[in-house]
Design a protein around this motif. Structure first.
Motif, short mmCIF file in Angstrom:
data_model
loop_
_atom_site.label_atom_id
_atom_site.label_comp_id
_atom_site.label_asym_id
_atom_site.label_seq_id
_atom_site.Cartn_x
_atom_site.Cartn_y
_atom_site.Cartn_z
N LYS A 85 4.33 7.56 -0.64
CA LYS A 85 3.85 6.45 0.18
C LYS A 85 4.95 5.41 0.31
CE LYS A 85 2.02 2.24 0.76
NZ LYS A 85 2.23 0.93 0.15
N SER A 118 2.84 2.56 5.57
CA SER A 118 2.24 1.28 5.98
C SER A 118 2.84 0.90 7.32
CB SER A 118 2.64 0.18 5.00
OG SER A 118 2.03 0.36 3.77
N GLY A 131 -3.43 -3.97 2.17
CA GLY A 131 -2.76 -3.24 1.09
C GLY A 131 -3.33 -1.85 0.86
MG MG Z 1 1.48 -2.81 1.15
#
Ligand code: MG
Ligand code: ASP
Length: 410
Positions: A12, A46, A156
């Protein structure tokens, strides 16, 4: 051909790691290295840099109170940009890659916009692509509900997407790439001698996440603990080993304290002279819950003359809203007063070692006392002690507590 589970790696990359097209190209090269070592790589990304904040700001130009559904529709676009660009960057360096939105892989969530919970992940599409030796790039933070609405998992939330995918695919490890080298014994900006931890338990990480050591989303850690996914928090700016988040082991208990944190984004509300009878606290915290205010610490004093005082802390951003809710209740009770104090800080020590060592709290209180720092509220768990103190003493307190637990020799 089938996909060998042992070779599945979930990575990630957070917003800073893909903050510019230059950074995206660097990330692509990094992915290529794993791809060439025959890993089946699933990448979760993200949105670029602060682009989610920019989308929030855009919505505010139109409406103070936008519909939750449309807000999720808007915010989910940030990740759609980064997955496509990363796929292109991989194509440029001859790595076959394909991007997917949450809905394209049927990442099913409940229908609670802006705080949706993952219910089911269909791994078929991903496994088919992995079989064809493709790198799969998945948009973090987003899913779809039963009615095909786009949902998001809360700010988040890409960490949680990554861990959920790792669990669903039974991947050995989930790497979380960020802009710091790992989890530290204290914030290195405040304690220059702070050390990177080579490993930390899920429970400690959960405490640290809620104490504002912002490296991981708490839901992601809960998921990792539940499904036994090993997390590796590391930097995308170098190849250093980071911090492993793992099940607790006996070695960990040898340390008294693992990390010390300071949280400065909370404020305290004190509700005084309220009736001392059943139902008052229930009404108070239900009313706060109804407007989605998260309460952290709560202290109630022993009643006197049938009156009580309850103090609690909330995020500074929520404190005016909380005060309003409290004042409405006071009117309905026909009693009491409310005051707000924004100049507080919460200092905490965390460590699984607290389960097997006594007197840790006393040592912490003593060093604060010896230095004239007043403790205004205390809360503890099996592996954490937190104290509310004056904000202007908080940096000093952090240094004192850091040194008494010998963290410099950790
Ligand atoms: Mg983040
Ligand atoms: N882009 C989302 C956010 O900024 C999700 C994430 O970064 O994890 O909150």
């Amino acid at each position: 051909m089938s996909v060998e589970k042992e070779k599945i790696l979930v990575q990630k990359y957070g917003g800073t790691s893909v903050g510019t097209t230059e950074r995206i190209k660097i990330v692509a090269k990094r992915i290529k290295e794993y791809y060439e070592k025959n890993f089946h790589v699933i990448v979760v990304v993200s949105a670029m840099g602060k682009s989610t904040d920019a989308l929030v700001a855009l919505s505010k130009e139109i409406s103070e109170n936008p519909s939750d559904r449309e807000m999720d529709m808007l915010l989910a676009t940030g990740e759609q940009v980064s997955i496509a660009l990363l796929a292109m960057a991989l194509h440029e360096i001859e790595v076959p890659a394909v991007s997917f939105t949450g809905s394209q892989i049927n990442l099913l969530t409940d229908g609670r916009f802006s705080k949706a919970r993952i219910e089911k992940i269909d791994t078929n599409k991903l496994l088919t692509a992995l079989e064809k030796k493709m790198v799969c790039i998945v948009a973090g933070f987003q899913g779809i509900d039963l009615e095909q609405n786009i949902t998001t998992l809360g700010r988040g939330g890409s960490d949680t997407s990554a861990v959920a995918l790792a669990a669903a695919l039974e991947a050995k490890e989930c790497e979380i790439y960020t802009d710091v080298d790992g989890v530290y014994t204290a914030d290195p900006n405040k304690i220059p001698a702070a050390k990177k931890l080579s490993k930390i338990s899920y429970d400690e990480m959960l405490e640290l996440a809620s104490l504002g050591a912002g490296v991981l989303h708490s839901r992601a850690v809960e998921f990792a603990k539940k499904y036994n996914v090993i997390l590796h928090v590391r930097s995308s700016f170098n190849f250093n080993e980071g911090t492993l988040v793992v099940p607790e082991d006996t070695d960990m208990e040898k340390l008294l304290v693992t990390a010390v944190t300071l949280k400065k984004d909370e404020a305290r509300v004190t509700v005084s002279d309220i009736p001392d009878r059943p139902g008052i606290a229930a009404d108070l915290f239900a009313a706060l819950g109804d407007v989605s205010i998260n309460v952290d610490m709560i202290v109630q004093s022993t009643g006197k003359d049938n009156l009580n005082t309850i103090s609690f802390t909330v995020l500074k951003n929520d404190v005016l809203k909380a005060e309003k809710v409290v004042k409405e209740l006071l009117t309905s009770w026909g009693a009491g007063g409310a005051s707000v104090d924004k100049n507080i800080a919460i200092i905490s020590a965390v460590g699984v070692g607290m389960k097997s060592h006594v007197g840790i709290a006393a040592r912490m209180f003593k060093v604060l006392a010896e230095n004239g720092i007043n403790i205004e509220m205390i809360s503890t768990s099996e592996i954490k002690i937190s104290c509310v103190i004056r904000d202007d003493k908080s940096e000093e307190a952090l240094k004192l507590i850091y040194s008494i637990f010998g963290l410099e020799n950790a």
